[in-house]
Design an enzyme around this catalytic site. Structure first.
Site, short mmCIF file in Angstrom:
data_model
loop_
_atom_site.label_atom_id
_atom_site.label_comp_id
_atom_site.label_asym_id
_atom_site.label_seq_id
_atom_site.Cartn_x
_atom_site.Cartn_y
_atom_site.Cartn_z
N GLY A 94 8.67 38.16 22.57
CA GLY A 94 7.60 38.71 21.70
C GLY A 94 6.08 38.47 23.12
N HIS A 101 0.53 31.83 28.34
CA HIS A 101 -0.57 31.31 27.25
C HIS A 101 -0.03 30.74 26.25
CE1 HIS A 101 0.94 35.61 26.93
NE2 HIS A 101 0.90 35.40 25.37
P1 AMP Z 1 2.10 37.70 23.49
O1 AMP Z 1 1.81 38.98 22.39
O2 AMP Z 1 2.08 36.29 23.16
O3 AMP Z 1 1.85 37.94 25.30
O4 AMP Z 1 0.30 37.70 23.11
C1 AMP Z 1 -1.25 38.07 24.05
C2 AMP Z 1 -2.16 38.16 22.99
O5 AMP Z 1 -2.99 38.88 24.12
C3 AMP Z 1 -2.15 38.94 22.17
O6 AMP Z 1 -2.40 38.29 20.47
C4 AMP Z 1 -2.80 39.86 22.28
O7 AMP Z 1 -4.42 40.11 21.36
C5 AMP Z 1 -4.43 38.88 23.27
N1 AMP Z 1 -4.88 39.68 24.12
C6 AMP Z 1 -4.73 41.19 24.87
N2 AMP Z 1 -5.50 41.08 25.69
C7 AMP Z 1 -6.91 40.77 25.15
C8 AMP Z 1 -8.01 40.84 26.16
N3 AMP Z 1 -8.55 41.54 27.02
N4 AMP Z 1 -9.32 39.65 25.51
C9 AMP Z 1 -8.66 38.14 24.61
N5 AMP Z 1 -7.02 38.50 24.31
C10 AMP Z 1 -6.34 39.97 24.66
#
Ligand code: AMP
Ligand code: ZN
Length: 115
Positions: A94, A101
Site C-alpha cells: 500500500g 516514511h
Molecule cells: P503511503 O501510502 O504509506 O505511501 O503513505 C503516504 C502518505 O503520505 C499518505 O498518508 C498521504 O496522505 C501522505 N501525503 C502525501 N502527500 C503529502 C503531503 N504533501 N504532505 C503530507 N502528507 C502527504
C-alpha cells in the site's frame, strides 16, 4: 531525488506542517490523517522503502526508531495510551509515496488487521 514529494518537503520546497526536524530526519502531519494523531517520519536522504535500507543506513534506522519515534509519541501525547507505527512497503504493502516514511498514528483505538 527529482520529482519526489518528500524530498521536496525535506528541502523546504513544498510546505508541510512540521512537528520535528534534525540533521537527518523530518516529521510532519499527514495531509490526509487517519487518526487524531497522524505524522510521517521521513529521512531527508532519499531511500525508496524499508526494503531499500543499505548497510550504511543502520545509524539512521536506529535514530528513527530509538530516538525519534518515542520522542514524538511522547510529544504528541500518545506514548501512554499507545500508538501504531506503520511502514507501507511496495505495491502490495500500500505504499503510495516511494520515499521511505514511518506513519505514527494514535489518539484512537486501532483495529486489527488493517485493510
Ligand atoms: P503511503 O501510502 O504509506 O505511501 O503513505 C503516504 C502518505 O503520505 C499518505 O498518508 C498521504 O496522505 C501522505 N501525503 C502525501 N502527500 C503529502 C503531503 N504533501 N504532505 C503530507 N502528507 C502527504
Ligand atoms: Zn525522496
Amino acid at each position: 531525488m527529482a520529482d519526489c514529494i518528500f524530498c521536496k518537503i525535506a528541502a523546504g520546497e513544498i510546505p508541510s506542517q512540521k512537528v520535528y526536524e534534525d540533521e537527518t530526519v523530518i516529521a510532519f502531519k499527514d495531509l490526509s490523517p487517519k487518526a487524531p494523531v497522524h505524522v510521517l517520519i521521513v529521512p531527508k536522504k532519499h531511500i525508496q522503502s524499508v526494503a531499500h535500507f543499505a548497510e550504511e543506513d543502520k545509524e539512521l534506522a536506529a535514530h528513527i526508531f530509538v530516538d525519534v519515534v518515542p520522542k514524538l509519541a511522547a510529544d504528541l501525547n500518545v506514548a501512554d495510551g499507545g500508538f501504531r507505527v506503520v511502514m507501507n512497503t511496495g505495491d502490495d504493502g500500500g505504499q503510495t509515496v516511494n520515499h521511505l516514511h514511518v506513519h505514527l498514528l494514535g489518539g484512537r483505538k486501532m483495529t486489527w488487521p488493517p485493510g
